[in-house]
Scaffold this active site. Structure first.
Site, PDB file in Angstrom:
ATOM      1  N   PHE A 127      -4.821 -10.010   5.039  1.00 23.47           N
ATOM      2  CA  PHE A 127      -4.554  -9.244   6.251  1.00 23.47           C
ATOM      3  C   PHE A 127      -5.838  -9.167   7.091  1.00 23.47           C
ATOM      4  O   PHE A 127      -6.931  -9.053   6.532  1.00 23.47           O
ATOM      5  CB  PHE A 127      -4.089  -7.851   5.828  1.00 23.47           C
ATOM      6  CG  PHE A 127      -3.498  -7.041   6.917  1.00 23.47           C
ATOM      7  CD1 PHE A 127      -2.192  -7.248   7.337  1.00 23.47           C
ATOM      8  CD2 PHE A 127      -4.239  -6.037   7.537  1.00 23.47           C
ATOM      9  CE1 PHE A 127      -1.637  -6.482   8.353  1.00 23.47           C
ATOM     10  CE2 PHE A 127      -3.696  -5.264   8.546  1.00 23.47           C
ATOM     11  CZ  PHE A 127      -2.386  -5.491   8.958  1.00 23.47           C
ATOM     12  N   ASP A 204      -5.475  -5.213  -2.559  1.00 24.14           N
ATOM     13  CA  ASP A 204      -4.811  -4.517  -1.457  1.00 24.14           C
ATOM     14  C   ASP A 204      -3.316  -4.492  -1.783  1.00 24.14           C
ATOM     15  O   ASP A 204      -2.681  -5.548  -1.919  1.00 24.14           O
ATOM     16  CB  ASP A 204      -5.091  -5.268  -0.150  1.00 24.14           C
ATOM     17  CG  ASP A 204      -4.508  -4.564   1.065  1.00 24.14           C
ATOM     18  OD1 ASP A 204      -3.472  -3.883   0.924  1.00 24.14           O
ATOM     19  OD2 ASP A 204      -5.073  -4.721   2.159  1.00 24.14           O
ATOM     20  N   TYR A 229       2.562   4.416   4.473  1.00 23.34           N
ATOM     21  CA  TYR A 229       3.553   4.493   5.567  1.00 23.34           C
ATOM     22  C   TYR A 229       4.533   3.328   5.565  1.00 23.34           C
ATOM     23  O   TYR A 229       5.413   3.282   6.393  1.00 23.34           O
ATOM     24  CB  TYR A 229       2.851   4.613   6.926  1.00 23.34           C
ATOM     25  CG  TYR A 229       1.820   3.536   7.219  1.00 23.34           C
ATOM     26  CD1 TYR A 229       2.186   2.270   7.634  1.00 23.34           C
ATOM     27  CD2 TYR A 229       0.457   3.815   7.088  1.00 23.34           C
ATOM     28  CE1 TYR A 229       1.237   1.294   7.904  1.00 23.34           C
ATOM     29  CE2 TYR A 229      -0.500   2.853   7.356  1.00 23.34           C
ATOM     30  CZ  TYR A 229      -0.105   1.591   7.766  1.00 23.34           C
ATOM     31  OH  TYR A 229      -1.044   0.639   8.012  1.00 23.34           O
ATOM     32  N   LYS A 230       4.372   2.373   4.638  1.00 22.50           N
ATOM     33  CA  LYS A 230       5.293   1.238   4.586  1.00 22.50           C
ATOM     34  C   LYS A 230       6.412   1.582   3.596  1.00 22.50           C
ATOM     35  O   LYS A 230       7.239   2.429   3.879  1.00 22.50           O
ATOM     36  CB  LYS A 230       4.529  -0.036   4.238  1.00 22.50           C
ATOM     37  CG  LYS A 230       3.598  -0.450   5.399  1.00 22.50           C
ATOM     38  CD  LYS A 230       2.685  -1.600   5.090  1.00 22.50           C
ATOM     39  CE  LYS A 230       1.843  -1.935   6.334  1.00 22.50           C
ATOM     40  NZ  LYS A 230       0.711  -2.807   6.035  1.00 22.50           N
ATOM     41  N   ARG A 378       9.798 -11.898  10.349  1.00 17.38           N
ATOM     42  CA  ARG A 378       9.561 -11.267   9.052  1.00 17.38           C
ATOM     43  C   ARG A 378      10.562 -10.125   8.886  1.00 17.38           C
ATOM     44  O   ARG A 378      10.671  -9.256   9.748  1.00 17.38           O
ATOM     45  CB  ARG A 378       8.135 -10.739   8.997  1.00 17.38           C
ATOM     46  CG  ARG A 378       7.717 -10.297   7.613  1.00 17.38           C
ATOM     47  CD  ARG A 378       6.308  -9.788   7.607  1.00 17.38           C
ATOM     48  NE  ARG A 378       6.218  -8.496   8.272  1.00 17.38           N
ATOM     49  CZ  ARG A 378       5.164  -7.685   8.187  1.00 17.38           C
ATOM     50  NH1 ARG A 378       4.105  -8.056   7.503  1.00 17.38           N
ATOM     51  NH2 ARG A 378       5.136  -6.536   8.814  1.00 17.38           N
TER      52      ARG A 378
HETATM   53  C1  LIG Z   1      -0.530  -2.703   6.676  1.00 18.00           C
HETATM   54  C2  LIG Z   1      -1.705  -3.306   6.001  1.00 18.00           C
HETATM   55  C3  LIG Z   1      -2.980  -2.758   6.163  1.00 18.00           C
HETATM   56  C4  LIG Z   1      -3.172  -1.630   7.113  1.00 18.00           C
HETATM   57  O1  LIG Z   1      -4.403  -1.013   7.090  1.00 18.00           O
HETATM   58  P1  LIG Z   1      -4.594   0.329   7.924  1.00 18.00           P
HETATM   59  O2  LIG Z   1      -5.992   0.693   7.709  1.00 18.00           O
HETATM   60  O3  LIG Z   1      -3.580   1.316   7.435  1.00 18.00           O
HETATM   61  O4  LIG Z   1      -4.302   0.025   9.360  1.00 18.00           O
HETATM   62  C5  LIG Z   1      -4.030  -3.293   5.419  1.00 18.00           C
HETATM   63  N1  LIG Z   1      -3.811  -4.345   4.581  1.00 18.00           N
HETATM   64  C6  LIG Z   1      -2.595  -4.900   4.443  1.00 18.00           C
HETATM   65  C7  LIG Z   1      -2.398  -6.035   3.488  1.00 18.00           C
HETATM   66  C8  LIG Z   1      -1.516  -4.406   5.152  1.00 18.00           C
HETATM   67  O5  LIG Z   1      -0.318  -4.960   5.009  1.00 18.00           O
END
Ligand SMILES: *Cc1c(COP(=O)(O)O)cnc(C)c1O
Length: 418
Positions: A127, A204, A229-230, A378
């Site tokens: 990400f 992660d 939040y996911k 997606r």
């Molecule tokens: C959604 C997501 C994030 C989000 O990071 P935030 O700090 O909450 O914005 C980080 N890593 C991955 C793999 C994600 O899918």
């Protein structure tokens, strides 16, 4: 393949042991089909109650005295997630900050614990926030980033990661479930290989937590971060979680020394002397209302249990692949996720050369998916509230708007948030 009929989808819903969980969420959006629970989970009814109560009684009534409830809330949510969702022990998980900030804190702590090693291993499809943070940390500390190539659709190969490992590696930072394709990395094998060369591993878990089992304890994972939040349905901007294996807690020092990490915080002592526990990874005053949202979401996930959630996620994504085979392949779509359900998280992705225009038309047809550059749709199939009938209906709309050319009237230029 079973018959592609609405009745078949309904039969699958009737046999779904998790079907009752849909009622635990606020769903009053008519015939909208929400396929983006992997970006923002739906609102749990319990979150409305919990946050409302906290606002009225605690903030409104108790004022500063409310801290007796709030001071350990991040730990409390961490413990709810630890056993049933993350395979961790109590005291190994806490809510804090955002995933991005937690990546910085834990990666910084890991690098400080391996001062003689010069290399951080990452993969090219992680990400963006993970990539930027590791680039910045490497630059700050004069380290080398070693980037492992990854197949954007099939995910990360354990052999490719292994080939990048040697005694110079301080830290390996990877995603368990790839955000684009949903491909699952072999967390136990990669963790074992990294440990064999003496490196630490930071996983992660943003697209894993609440979707697939995460064998943190079984694989003796060092460090992990993830958002709530996911799939954990904690609400927009709900604080993230971080995990640190218990034996590492007293020996790791994170780089953001704040008063919430301090031993006996309210002694207000002048020198930083962090707690020996997971609390040393905290920084400052947490977003209490966001933590209550995360608590509500975490409780539902813990109650459902990760094994049934995983089974339903695989069944839903497999059903999506069946519909793709029956309807979409002939319309120019190709699968951009692993075909083997055990190698997928709870989302599935398709390529189409006109994906962005089709995505806009699909939204106007009442379906909310995600678009991911350059040509991917997606589709998040959050197991706690998505029905097989939703997948059927969404794909039926998709094949119609693709076949009849409705999408041609939409602009090819992308908007700022996709
Ligand atoms: C959604 C997501 C994030 C989000 O990071 P935030 O700090 O909450 O914005 C980080 N890593 C991955 C793999 C994600 O899918």
């Amino acid at each position: 393949m079973s018959d592609v009929t609405k009745a078949d989808a309904d039969a699958r819903d009737a046999a779904d042991p998790l079907a009752g969980y849909r009622e635990r969420f606020v769903i009053d959006d008519g015939d909208l089909i929400y396929l983006d629970g992997n970006s923002l989970g739906r609102l749990p009814r319990a979150a409305v109650d919990e946050i409302g109560r906290a606002v009225r009684e605690e903030w409104g009534g108790e004022l500063i005295r409310g801290w007796r409830h709030w001071i350990d809330l991040g730990r409390q949510v961490g413990d709810v997630l630890a056993g049933p969702v993350l395979d961790a022990a109590p005291g190994e998980v806490v809510l804090s900050d955002s995933t991005s900030v937690n990546l910085y804190k834990l990666a910084g702590a890991a690098l400080s614990a391996r001062p003689d090693r010069r290399v951080v291993v990452v993969d090219e499809d992680n990400f963006p926030t993970d990539q930027y943070l590791m680039q910045a940390l490497a630059a700050e500390r004069g380290l080398t980033l070693r980037t492992v190539a990854a197949d954007l659709d099939e995910g990360l190969s354990t052999d490719a990661v292994t080939a990048a490992l040697d005694e110079d590696v301080a830290l390996v930072v990877l995603s368990h479930v790839a955000y684009r394709s949903g491909a699952v990395a072999d967390l136990p094998a990669i963790t074992r290989r990294a440990h064999e060369v003496g490196a630490l591993v930071l996983w992660d878990l943003c697209h894993s937590a609440g979707a697939v089992p995460v064998p943190l304890r079984a694989a003796s994972v060092d460090l992990a971060v993830g958002c709530t939040y996911k799939y954990l349905n904690g609400g927009p901007g709900a604080p993230a979680f971080l995990y640190v294996r218990s034996d590492l807690q007293p020996v790791l020092r994170q780089p953001i020394a704040g008063w919430f990490g301090q031993r006996d915080q309210f002694a207000m002592a002048g020198g930083y002397d962090p707690e020996p526990t997971i609390d040393r990874f905290l920084v400052g005053t947490p977003p209490v209302l966001g933590q209550y949202g995360a608590l509500a979401g975490a409780r539902i996930a813990a109650e459902a249990g990760i094994e049934p959630v995983h089974a339903k996620g695989m069944a839903l994504t497999s059903y999506a692949v069946e519909l793709y085979d029956a309807w979409l392949a002939e319309l120019g779509f190709t699968l951009a996720s692993p075909r083997d359900a055990t190698r997928r998280g709870a989302h599935v992705t398709f390529h189409h050369p006109e994906a962005w225009r089709i995505c806009q038309a699909w939204q106007d047809a009442g379906v909310l998916p995600d678009f991911r550059t350059p040509d991917r749709l997606r589709i998040g199939l959050a197991p706690l509230y998505t029905r097989f009938a939703d997948v059927y209906e969404a794909f039926d709309r998709l094949r119609r708007i693709t076949a009849d050319g409705t999408w041609r009237s939409y602009p090819a230029e992308r908007s700022r948030v996709t």
